[in-house]
Write a protein that holds these residues in place. Structure first.
Motif, PDB file in Angstrom:
ATOM      1  N   ILE A 188       6.090   1.546  -0.264  1.00 19.15           N
ATOM      2  CA  ILE A 188       5.757   0.444   0.622  1.00 19.15           C
ATOM      3  C   ILE A 188       4.427  -0.144   0.157  1.00 19.15           C
ATOM      4  O   ILE A 188       3.470   0.586  -0.065  1.00 19.15           O
ATOM      5  N   ILE A 189       4.459  -1.454  -0.035  1.00 20.40           N
ATOM      6  CA  ILE A 189       3.299  -2.154  -0.585  1.00 20.40           C
ATOM      7  C   ILE A 189       2.784  -3.132   0.464  1.00 20.40           C
ATOM      8  O   ILE A 189       3.542  -3.926   1.008  1.00 20.40           O
ATOM      9  N   ASN A 214       0.404   9.119  10.929  1.00 20.73           N
ATOM     10  CA  ASN A 214      -0.480   8.738   9.831  1.00 20.73           C
ATOM     11  C   ASN A 214      -0.699   7.228   9.741  1.00 20.73           C
ATOM     12  O   ASN A 214      -1.813   6.754   9.944  1.00 20.73           O
ATOM     13  N   LEU A 215       0.364   6.481   9.482  1.00 20.17           N
ATOM     14  CA  LEU A 215       0.207   5.056   9.175  1.00 20.17           C
ATOM     15  C   LEU A 215       0.485   4.146  10.371  1.00 20.17           C
ATOM     16  O   LEU A 215       1.553   4.212  10.986  1.00 20.17           O
ATOM     17  N   ILE A 273      14.785   2.125   5.251  1.00 18.42           N
ATOM     18  CA  ILE A 273      13.849   2.752   4.322  1.00 18.42           C
ATOM     19  C   ILE A 273      14.495   3.877   3.514  1.00 18.42           C
ATOM     20  O   ILE A 273      13.912   4.357   2.559  1.00 18.42           O
ATOM     21  N   GLU A 274      15.732   4.245   3.883  1.00 12.21           N
ATOM     22  CA  GLU A 274      16.390   5.387   3.223  1.00 12.21           C
ATOM     23  C   GLU A 274      16.503   5.200   1.713  1.00 12.21           C
ATOM     24  O   GLU A 274      16.363   6.153   0.950  1.00 12.21           O
ATOM     25  N   GLY A 294       3.888   5.987  -0.212  1.00  9.27           N
ATOM     26  CA  GLY A 294       5.237   6.475  -0.443  1.00  9.27           C
ATOM     27  C   GLY A 294       5.992   6.445   0.873  1.00  9.27           C
ATOM     28  O   GLY A 294       5.380   6.509   1.943  1.00  9.27           O
ATOM     29  N   THR A 295       7.316   6.336   0.820  1.00  9.40           N
ATOM     30  CA  THR A 295       8.074   6.313   2.079  1.00  9.40           C
ATOM     31  C   THR A 295       7.950   7.648   2.827  1.00  9.40           C
ATOM     32  O   THR A 295       8.082   7.689   4.037  1.00  9.40           O
ATOM     33  N   GLN A 296       7.639   8.729   2.084  1.00  9.89           N
ATOM     34  CA  GLN A 296       7.375  10.013   2.745  1.00  9.89           C
ATOM     35  C   GLN A 296       6.204   9.887   3.720  1.00  9.89           C
ATOM     36  O   GLN A 296       6.251  10.390   4.833  1.00  9.89           O
ATOM     37  N   GLU A 297       5.167   9.176   3.273  1.00  8.74           N
ATOM     38  CA  GLU A 297       3.989   8.979   4.113  1.00  8.74           C
ATOM     39  C   GLU A 297       4.325   8.167   5.363  1.00  8.74           C
ATOM     40  O   GLU A 297       3.743   8.354   6.424  1.00  8.74           O
TER      41      GLU A 297
END
Ligand code: MTE
Ligand code: MO
Length: 175
Positions: free
Chosen positions: A107-108, A129-130, A101-102, A120-123
């Motif tokens: 992400i969809i 969270n996810l 993921i770096e 977002g990859t931050q999320e």
């Protein structure tokens, strides 16, 4: 003028051809239905990026470290309510598929009905969270066909409303 003369032989030939065509379509359709059924029984999910795609089945997913957690479900027709779910942190599912993921931004996630959400990859890095959930209040999520929201559903615990809680997840793409 050389029109087709409808003798018993030509009518017979036309009927035979139609039966063959119908048979071929019935066979093709059966193959497609079988594929879809198999995919649903194995609860397959595709994880992909620009390098390729990996198919994960339920056995791959449950062997990851499952977590039980709570989240507040708030939809247009329900009041906010604390629910219990069981699932895998989404980032672990992506790691299992061997995707890095770096170098990604987004992400969809897509449901079988075409519903699509983006994070977002931050999320994704945010620890609690996810999740990719497969149980709700201790019971496996049923498929769309069975009237459920599964077999997998994204739970975005930090979303105030539930729009990004993508139901019937079939595909996860990193970009
Ligand atoms: N696959 C899929 N997921 C979905 C939706 C949908 O239409 N398809 N609707 C979203 C919306 S707008 C909400 S509020 C929540 C809950 O929707 P529900 O109350 O219809 O179950 O699911 C979300 N996830
Ligand atoms: Mo909604």
């Amino acid at each position: 003028m050389g029109g087709i003369i409808l003798t018993n032989r030509t009518i017979g030939a036309i009927i035979v051809i139609l039966i063959i065509i119908m048979g071929v379509f019935a066979f093709m359709n059966r193959e497609i239905v079988k594929d879809v059924q198999e995919a649903q029984e194995n609860r397959e999910i595709i994880v992909k990026d620009d390098q390729g795609e990996t198919k994960l089945i339920f056995d791959d997913i449950v062997q990851l470290d499952e977590e039980e957690f709570t989240a507040t479900l708030d939809t247009s027709d329900t009041d906010p309510e604390e629910q219990s779910y069981t699932g895998i942190p989404l980032i672990k599912v992506i790691e299992k598929a061997g995707i890095t993921i770096e170098d990604k931004n987004q992400i969809i996630v897509r449901g079988i009905d075409g519903y699509t959400v983006a994070f977002g990859t931050q999320e994704l890095m945010d620890k609690d969270n996810l999740y990719l959930a497969y149980k709700h209040n201790g019971k496996f999520l049923k498929s769309k066909r069975e009237g459920g929201s599964g077999p997998y559903q994204i739970i975005a615990r930090k979303d105030q409303f539930s729009q990004r809680w993508c139901k019937f997840v079939v595909e996860i793409e990193l970009r």
